[in-house]
Design a protein around this motif. Structure first.
Motif, PDB file in Angstrom:
ATOM      1  N   UNK A 348       0.821  -1.213   0.000  1.00 41.96           N
ATOM      2  CA  UNK A 348       0.000   0.000   0.000  1.00 41.96           C
ATOM      3  C   UNK A 348       0.859   1.269   0.000  1.00 41.96           C
ATOM      4  N   UNK A 349       2.072   1.182   0.559  1.00 42.21           N
ATOM      5  CA  UNK A 349       2.966   2.340   0.536  1.00 42.21           C
ATOM      6  C   UNK A 349       3.313   2.724  -0.903  1.00 42.21           C
ATOM      7  N   UNK A 350       3.419   1.720  -1.769  1.00 43.47           N
ATOM      8  CA  UNK A 350       3.715   2.003  -3.176  1.00 43.47           C
ATOM      9  C   UNK A 350       2.518   2.675  -3.861  1.00 43.47           C
ATOM     10  N   UNK A 351       1.320   2.308  -3.449  1.00 36.73           N
ATOM     11  CA  UNK A 351       0.126   2.981  -3.980  1.00 36.73           C
ATOM     12  C   UNK A 351       0.140   4.453  -3.580  1.00 36.73           C
ATOM     13  N   UNK A 352       0.519   4.723  -2.336  1.00 33.31           N
ATOM     14  CA  UNK A 352       0.612   6.110  -1.872  1.00 33.31           C
ATOM     15  C   UNK A 352       1.609   6.895  -2.710  1.00 33.31           C
ATOM     16  N   UNK A 353       2.761   6.290  -2.980  1.00 33.05           N
ATOM     17  CA  UNK A 353       3.786   6.960  -3.789  1.00 33.05           C
ATOM     18  C   UNK A 353       3.283   7.179  -5.220  1.00 33.05           C
TER      19      UNK A 353
END
Length: 467
Positions: A348-353
């Motif tokens: 999910x951190x990659x989605x945020x980025x």
């Protein structure tokens, strides 16, 4: 979301006329030939803008016109001993073929210039009545550029600088060299429409003003197109629309950078001019789409054989991640792994980025980097050795495809299936391996390889790939 506004030359927070709704006008092709790779860039870039705005919950009305009456179309018709309707209809169909190949969704409206003649005539008449335009004896109608005090505000050039290169040709009857045609008198043998000032057809710029007003209103949120359209096309649209309507034409202007070929400007005279169809025949359509979104839209990009091969290789890495996930999902258990919560958090951190990148002036380059970072983490954590559950595999697959969809990628290769004969051979090979009949197993493997089916033995079973 912030976008770079050509009008103000700075990034601005996108604030639309109606919250949650975005009205976009994108200049479409003049349909007299196949679209070239330079045409493909704005088509792909601004369709991605639309996808992202919708992904973020906005209702988007996206208008992309077809210029279906123009000097180039008339010349093409004469060359082919045809007529403008036949030529424009043919190349609209060819555009649609290429657009489907590039995974371009149809616009909300695809208006034609010839279907909006009444709206065009209304605007020309209004400009004449207000004194912003004038008819000359031969039937041409020109816009009085100097009467619009803000002329040049988009290209950021003073009128004196723009005027320096302006000329009046012998057949023109302008009051001033900077004046531009909003209506062109018909020459003998050319198609025409009746108008109070004489038979003719619209100038190039006026059609976009008419179609933007008809389908989106007097003021629109975003107007976009290639950098080459800033002057004179978009500058002239602003002048005639704002003088006619009395309000700002568009609040935000977005323009994509140029495409070079082998580090040279694309040009027929240099023999480095390529249509989308020609490139797709060699590399497929999806690598073209990848090329168009792999760089920031305002940056120039370069087309070359080496770069197209790099695009193909990059897509292959993304497809491998997707196919690995599909394989794991098909063989995973319902038992969850204690580390799956932390894996999900990393994904999910990659989605945020990804969202942060897209919110920063549609930075698709950084968004693709976020997608590759997600793929790397998926490949690291979701392995047969880590025994991921169906739930985490499905979560990762859905997220991966979700972000790829925003960029319009990973659409060509569908989930592969095998015919019964191939499946039976794989079953027989599995049986032979279980019985330690290595000779039979190797023979079947070689037979499958000859049929372009490559097998990989994993702890969770046999994984296959069709070349």
């Amino acid at each position: 979301m912030k976008i770079f506004n050509t009008l103000t030359r700075q990034k601005e927070e996108l604030k639309t006329l109606t919250p949650g709704e975005v009205k976009i006008y994108a200049c479409g092709p003049t349909v007299y030939n196949y679209i070239h790779i330079g045409n493909a860039r704005p088509i792909c870039v601004f369709e991605t803008l639309r996808r992202y705005l919708e992904y973020r919950g906005n209702k988007v009305t996206f208008v992309q016109n077809f210029t279906d009456i123009d000097d180039k179309i008339i010349r093409k018709a004469q060359e082919e001993d045809s007529d403008y309707l036949t030529v424009s209809k043919k190349y609209i169909g060819e555009y649609e073929t290429d657009a489907r190949g590039l995974n371009i969704r149809p616009a909300t409206f695809h208006p034609l210039a010839t279907e909006n003649m009444n709206e065009i005539l209304k605007i020309v008449n209004n400009l004449i009545e207000k004194g912003y335009a004038y008819a000359v004896p031969n039937g041409d109608v020109y816009f009085r550029t100097k009467k619009f005090a803000e002329y040049g505000k988009l290209s950021h050039q003073p009128l004196d600088d723009l005027q320096a290169g302006a000329r009046i040709s012998v057949e023109e009857q302008k009051e001033d060299a900077m004046d531009f045609a909003v209506w062109k008198a018909a020459k003998e043998g050319e198609p025409y429409w009746e108008a109070p000032w004489g038979k003719g057809r619209p100038g190039w710029h006026i059609e976009c003003s008419a179609m933007a007003r008809r389908y989106l209103g007097d003021t629109i949120d975003i107007h976009c197109g290639g950098q080459d359209l800033i002057f004179p096309h978009h500058e002239n649209e602003i002048a005639q629309s704002e003088c006619c309507n009395g309000v700002p034409f568009a609040n935000y202007w977005m323009h994509n950078g140029y495409i070079n070929v082998d580090n040279h400007k694309m040009s027929k005279s240099l023999n480095n001019f390529f249509t989308v169809r020609e490139v797709a025949e060699q590399y497929g359509y999806e690598p073209i789409r990848y090329l168009m979104v792999a760089s920031h839209y305002r940056s120039p990009i370069n087309y070359s054989v080496e770069i197209m091969e790099q695009c193909k290789a990059a897509l292959e890495r993304l497809y491998n991640c997707k196919e690995n996930l599909e394989f794991l999902l098909g063989n995973a258990s319902d038992m969850s792994n204690s580390e799956e919560a932390s894996w999900k958090e990393k994904f999910l951190a990659h989605k945020t980025h990804f969202i942060e990148a897209m919110d920063d002036d549609l930075n698709t380059a950084d968004a693709i980097s976020a997608l590759f970072d997600l793929a790397k983490d998926i490949n690291t954590h979701l392995t047969a050795a880590n025994a991921p559950s169906k739930e985490i595999c499905q979560f990762a697959l859905d997220l991966f495809q979700e972000l790829a969809d925003v960029l319009g990628l990973l659409y060509e290769k569908k989930t592969q299936s095998l015919d019964e004969e191939i499946e039976e051979l794989i079953r027989l090979r599995t049986k032979a391996r279980a019985e330690k009949d290595w000779a039979t197993a190797d023979r079947i493997r070689d037979e499958l390889k000859a049929r372009n089916i490559v097998l990989e033995d994993t702890p969770q079973g046999i994984k296959w790939k069709q070349l």
